[in-house]
Motif scaffolding. Structure first.
Motif, PDB file in Angstrom:
ATOM      1  N   ASN A  34      -1.758 -76.475 -61.587  1.00  0.00           N
ATOM      2  CA  ASN A  34      -2.431 -75.577 -60.649  1.00  0.00           C
ATOM      3  C   ASN A  34      -3.454 -76.305 -59.756  1.00  0.00           C
ATOM      4  OD1 ASN A  34      -1.027 -73.305 -61.702  1.00  0.00           O
ATOM      5  ND2 ASN A  34      -2.525 -73.171 -63.382  1.00  0.00           N
ATOM      6  N   ARG A  42      -5.047 -78.953 -60.333  1.00  0.00           N
ATOM      7  CA  ARG A  42      -6.013 -79.737 -61.100  1.00  0.00           C
ATOM      8  C   ARG A  42      -5.336 -81.007 -61.615  1.00  0.00           C
ATOM      9  NH1 ARG A  42      -7.486 -75.402 -65.545  1.00  0.00           N
ATOM     10  NH2 ARG A  42      -5.192 -75.326 -65.474  1.00  0.00           N
ATOM     11  N   ALA A  62     -11.225 -80.738 -61.099  1.00  0.00           N
ATOM     12  CA  ALA A  62     -10.890 -79.341 -61.401  1.00  0.00           C
ATOM     13  C   ALA A  62     -11.941 -78.424 -60.791  1.00  0.00           C
ATOM     14  CB  ALA A  62     -10.810 -79.113 -62.909  1.00  0.00           C
ATOM     15  N   GLY A  63     -11.483 -77.412 -60.038  1.00  0.00           N
ATOM     16  CA  GLY A  63     -12.384 -76.408 -59.486  1.00  0.00           C
ATOM     17  C   GLY A  63     -13.437 -76.985 -58.548  1.00  0.00           C
ATOM     18  N   LYS A 111     -14.950 -79.765 -58.854  1.00  0.00           N
ATOM     19  CA  LYS A 111     -15.855 -80.632 -59.601  1.00  0.00           C
ATOM     20  C   LYS A 111     -15.107 -81.905 -60.028  1.00  0.00           C
ATOM     21  CE  LYS A 111     -19.516 -77.877 -59.827  1.00  0.00           C
ATOM     22  NZ  LYS A 111     -20.863 -78.232 -59.312  1.00  0.00           N
ATOM     23  N   GLU A 118      -5.003 -76.771 -71.242  1.00  0.00           N
ATOM     24  CA  GLU A 118      -6.218 -76.432 -70.505  1.00  0.00           C
ATOM     25  C   GLU A 118      -7.365 -77.364 -70.853  1.00  0.00           C
ATOM     26  OE1 GLU A 118      -7.029 -74.156 -68.074  1.00  0.00           O
ATOM     27  OE2 GLU A 118      -4.855 -74.005 -67.907  1.00  0.00           O
ATOM     28  N   SER A 130     -11.373 -80.039 -68.768  1.00  0.00           N
ATOM     29  CA  SER A 130     -12.776 -79.681 -69.031  1.00  0.00           C
ATOM     30  C   SER A 130     -13.472 -80.798 -69.795  1.00  0.00           C
ATOM     31  CB  SER A 130     -12.870 -78.368 -69.836  1.00  0.00           C
ATOM     32  OG  SER A 130     -12.203 -78.509 -71.087  1.00  0.00           O
TER      33      SER A 130
END
Length: 296
Positions: free
Chosen positions: A148, A150, A169-170, A172, A267, A271
């Motif tokens: 997606n 990322r 990601a996002g 960041k 996922e 992170s």
């Protein structure tokens, strides 16, 4: 001697003879005879004088061959003009033969196999886990996660306990070392600089391949032989899954990489792990050398 002087000397005896005749009492002759002799002398003088005219004519005639010789030299000068034009067709024929040779040596690749088509389809999906292990270099490992939009890269060098994780990601960007227990937030520019070589490594591993041999069964694998930029690349499949990439480097070295390419990505890959200490990027930036260690 001058012609006119020579003629004058000839006339002197004649004049003396005439004078002697007159003084000697030859008075019986009439004045007509004297007049006749004078006319004869005058005729001889005129005839002898005009005899010199051919010298002038002879000098005039000798100038004609000079004109003829000049004309002959001019004609000879114009005889080399066609030479340059006759050499042009040979150049054209050489070019044609060269292009024909180049065309005849081009061999089209074989049709794409189903195994290779599945690999390309998975990579283009944008959601996958692509893991490569350098089995000939102490099992150094690099993994790319994509999902997606990322992206994450994880590099591990077992010999020396080096590790590095880079995450986008996002909006960041992070640099992480779990072995050091630290992470740092990055700018997009810094992230792009660190991942440029890794992106090229993963994207180039399976691109630009042309199949040159029919797939064969060997030791429980399907071996497909390709060429790329003059080198030979072999893909080893087992049950439809890509297991190894083997490439000839130079003339006497073969690099073999263990590969795993699966659909989707966890996922957790996008992170920052819990329990790590955030530090300034400058404090952690030297960790980039782990990438160089893997690619060298």
């Amino acid at each position: 001697m001058n012609t006119k002087k020579w003629i004058s000397l000839l006339l002197i005896p004649a004049l003396l003879a005439s004078l002697a005749f007159a003084l000697g009492g030859c008075k019986g002759e009439s004045a007509d005879a004297t007049t006749s002799d004078t006319e004869a002398s005058t005729y001889d003088f005129t005839f002898d004088f005009t005899w010199t005219d051919p010298w002038t004519e002879t000098e005039t005639v000798t100038e004609e061959p000079t004109t003829t010789t000049t004309t002959t030299m001019t004609t000879t000068t114009t005889s080399t003009a066609p030479t340059s034009s006759t050499t042009k067709p040979s150049t054209s024929s050489t070019t044609a033969s060269t292009s024909t040779t180049t065309t005849s040596t081009t061999v089209p690749p074989l049709p794409e196999t189903a195994n290779y088509a599945n690999v390309k389809s998975r990579l283009s999906s944008g959601s996958y886990t692509f893991n490569m292990v350098l089995t000939d270099d102490d099992n150094d490992t690099a993994t790319k996660y994509a999902s997606n939009g990322r992206t994450a890269f994880v590099v591990k060098i077992p010999d020396g306990n080096y590790d590095l994780t880079l995450i986008s990601a996002g909006g960041k960007y992070y640099m992480i070392s779990e072995l050091l227990g630290k992470y740092a937030e990055m700018t997009q520019v810094q992230y792009n600089e660190c991942t440029a070589m890794l992106n090229s490594y993963f994207s180039g591993a399976l691109s630009g391949l042309a199949l040159r041999e029919e797939p064969v069964q060997e030791n429980g694998y399907v071996k497909e032989t390709y060429t790329r930029s003059g080198s030979v690349v072999r893909l080893w499949f087992q049950n439809g899954a890509l297991k190894y990439i083997e490439e000839n480097v130079g003339t006497d070295k073969v690099v073999r990489v263990q590969v795993s390419l699966t659909a989707g990505a966890p996922e957790s890959a996008f992170s920052v792990p819990s329990g790590l200490t955030e530090v300034a990027y400058d404090e952690l930036s030297a960790r980039r050398h782990v990438i160089d260690m893997f690619l060298s």
